[in-house]
Design an enzyme around this catalytic site. Sequence first.
Site, PDB file in Angstrom:
ATOM      1  CG  ASP A 122      -2.294  -0.558   0.862  1.00 37.53           C
ATOM      2  OD1 ASP A 122      -2.523  -0.838  -0.325  1.00 37.53           O
ATOM      3  OD2 ASP A 122      -3.125  -0.711   1.773  1.00 37.53           O
TER       4      ASP A 122
ATOM      5  CG  ASP B 264      -8.799  -7.660  12.547  1.00 38.25           C
ATOM      6  OD1 ASP B 264      -9.584  -6.731  12.827  1.00 38.25           O
ATOM      7  OD2 ASP B 264      -7.698  -7.777  13.091  1.00 38.25           O
TER       8      ASP B 264
END
Length: 925
Positions: A142, A639
């Site tokens: 990223d 998550d």
Amino acid sequence: MGKERNLPLFETKVAKGRNLFRCYAASVFVGIIFICVYRAIHFPAANGQVLRRWAWMGLFLSELWFSLYWFVSQFSRWNPIYRYTFKDRLSQRYEKVLPGVDVFVCTADPTIEPPIMVINTVLSVMAYNYPSHKLSVYLSDDGGSDLTFYALLEASCFSELWLPFCRKFKIEPRSPAAYFSSTPQPNDCNPPMPLDWFSVKKAYEDMENRIETTTRLGRISEEIRKEHKGFLEWEYVATRQNHPSIVQILIDGRDGKAVDVEGQPLPTLVYLAREKRPQYHHNFKAGAMNSLIRVSSKISNGSIILNVDCDMYSNNSEIVRDALCFFMDEEKGHEIAYVQFPQNYSNLTRNDLYGTDMRVIETVEFPGMDACGGPCYVGSGCFHRRETLCGMKYSKECERGWKREYDRENRESASVLEESCKVLASCTYEENTQWGKEILIDGRDGKAVDVEGQPLPTLVYLAREKRPQYHHNFKAGAMNSLIRVSSKISNGSIILNVDCDMYSNNSEIVRDALCFFMDEEKGHEIAYVQFPQNYSNLTRNDLYGTDTRVIETVEFPGMDACGGPCYVGSGCFHRRETLCGMKYSKECERGWKREYDRENRESASVLEESCKVLASCTYEENTQWGKEMGLKYGCAVEDIITGLSIQCRGWKSIYCRPERNGFLGVVPTTLLQSLVQHKRWSEGQFQIFLSRHCPFVYGHKKIPLNLQFSYSPYSLWASTCLATLYYVTVPPLCLLGRVSLFPEISSLWILPFAYVVVAMYSYSLGEFLCSDGTIQGWWNEQRAWVYRRTTSYLFAFLDTILKLLGFVELSFVITAKVSDEDVSRRYEQEVMEFGSPSPMFTILATLAMLNLFCFVWSVQRVVVDVQDRALESLALQIILCGVLVLINLPLYQGLFFRKDKGAMPTSVTYKSVTLALLACAIALY
Ligand SMILES: O=c1ccn([C@@H]2O[C@H](COP(=O)(O)OP(=O)(O)O[C@H]3O[C@H](CO)[C@@H](O)[C@H](O)[C@H]3O)[C@@H](O)[C@H]2O)c(=O)[nH]1
Ligand SMILES: [Mn+2]
């Protein structure tokens, strides 16, 4: 063998001594009831005690809150279970048909996540004891950094040396940095070892040097740039937050030439930097993961996905097999969506000053959740079945599918394909259960041959999803579904489209078409080749003039001269990419030529090209990605929320702690970083609690009630800040005004208080010690909880509320994985790190000062006034205050006695002393 087949691949054991625990829990519960009774019946009378009434009420509420919190945290302790695998049985039964495993490594910033650390993680997972041709490793960057790309390129070369070395000497851990720093030099007893050892170590150090030099330099030199075509991609990178997708297949596992120095195949290795544009939200790690899911589905499409953070190297090369023992268990495997391994850390100090190792969560609470239906997904060290991550619901069907997959060798990879193609042909990409498509002949299957033993072409039946509420867009809709589905199954570069009545009248026509596409000079600019539409049932004089004779023979050739005929829907060959919207550019020339220049390499480059769109900003527009597919967006703990929704779709999860830790990561090494990390976590958790994804609402009737409860201690982290803040300020301040809030020492009512506190903390200490902690470590953890609750959770609480009201946006502060030497040294010595004027520190210091003042003041009263009976009723408050002072010792040191860079900045000292004095002054009058 027949009997062997029935033996399970894993076993489950329940924890011992649970009855003792239940007695303890029951007794504490009774103690809590007594405390509440005391609070209720001793409620200060209305006359003249207004302040005390309020203080009492607040304390009562805080205690009720703590009781509730205690209550919900017993669910995950009630019945912990432990899982053990039988990897030998797995190999015996399934060695030949092990599924493909795709490993995703996420990194986001080359400065705080140094490339050398990232590639050590990559190398450690490439070196798993697992068939290389079934293993693919994807690095998502990223940071879009060529430094990271360069490091990965180096790693791909070094792996040719490293993998055989690991294999040959069966070494652990398989992160070169960790291995060489933890293993003593070999001696001469094992002759082949030293030779290899020194040369591999030398090669590693050379590579490390090159990478670190480049990283320090901050840019890639011209010579290196010339070494790989991948660097060309950076010509289009404006900034880290503004660039097109970059996909580079550094090792193409399908390529027979991708082998290590011993000639053994290497795992596929892919670099991905998804497209980033300022005007599109990138959704942090969840966005990266979803791009990875799509890109990998095109390249290797492993049925199992392992996800690790870039600092979490593999410490146990057998862990993939451990995970597969769960997924492939004949009895229970089909209902398991993910297998979570604990997150352990390589840089913990002995007494874990900041309490960053979630020891008790890992050893007690997660095994407890496992018993209730499965642990949460915690983002790293977790194996997923690909389909479940893509939104598939659990159904009895899965059982069949999964079994079929491992029962028959070749058929099942076709059925996995079928499964994963469903979504491509659905109206919404969301409802993946309604579909109808069958692969009738699988061309890749060696057994798909004609009567003469010659291979047959692949033959697929597709009926795309149809729903009354969705427009199906006629033939165009059907074509688009075909494009997507075929891209997954065969992905031919050329697509021929015919209507069902247009049979082929010339078996050479494909070759005719290819003569255009593959012409070296002009081929690259041709998108489609249209053949005329002729008819088999024309009559001699064509009564209705249906054969468009003149169009076909005069007008179309004319159009061709002007730039090309129109596409008339049948009898037309297309290049796949152009049909998918690819614009023509000079680049295509390169790409197309490259494709036919080198046999194997170029299919990788076509793949790279066609994967780019999957990692683009706009790909997810109007799709279910980030909602029902892939990892969920809009939450700081993507998550947890993703794991929860998988469980709510009917799946189970597994928590497994093998003897040798599976993964080792990096914990924050300063107090502030650790507090900020907890802020993100508690904020995300609280956000889930307040949203429609609240375990009690979203999970209602979908997951067991005790699992809903098991989630709640984490969900409620943030909201414990209020009660804690109250407890550490009001009782001490009340000391100044001699307002008593607890029973007198001589009163019997002191018993429940004493019992609850002693029992709870002894139990907590016991739990901590059983989890391999030290006494000092436990004390540090208690401090950490106080600090988190009064700062991280407070900020998280406020931010969550502001976010709900729409005042602030979601953010993700990435935890630094390196620190400068000075800071590291203090960390090693377990000296608390302040050194920055954060508002969090102002709060901590103010609270510490406040307690110190109150404590000193009341102790002085006790000494001066030994006879004063009133003090007896303040004893518990003084003790509470004293404990808080004790816990804050390192803070006072940082405030007044330390001179190093990690001491508390003087501005914070002044601010906190002033604020604390002010509070005391107000309390005194
Ligand atoms: O925009 C982003 C931000 C982060 N990351 C990666 O996400 C991972 C986790 O970031 P880190 O700062 O290390 O967060 P931690 O608090 O240590 O991570 C825990 O908590 C996160 C959720 O808050 C999860 O995403 C992580 O998997 C889990 O290990 C790292 O590999 C990052 O490179 C990205 O890929 N893109
Ligand atoms: Mn991390």
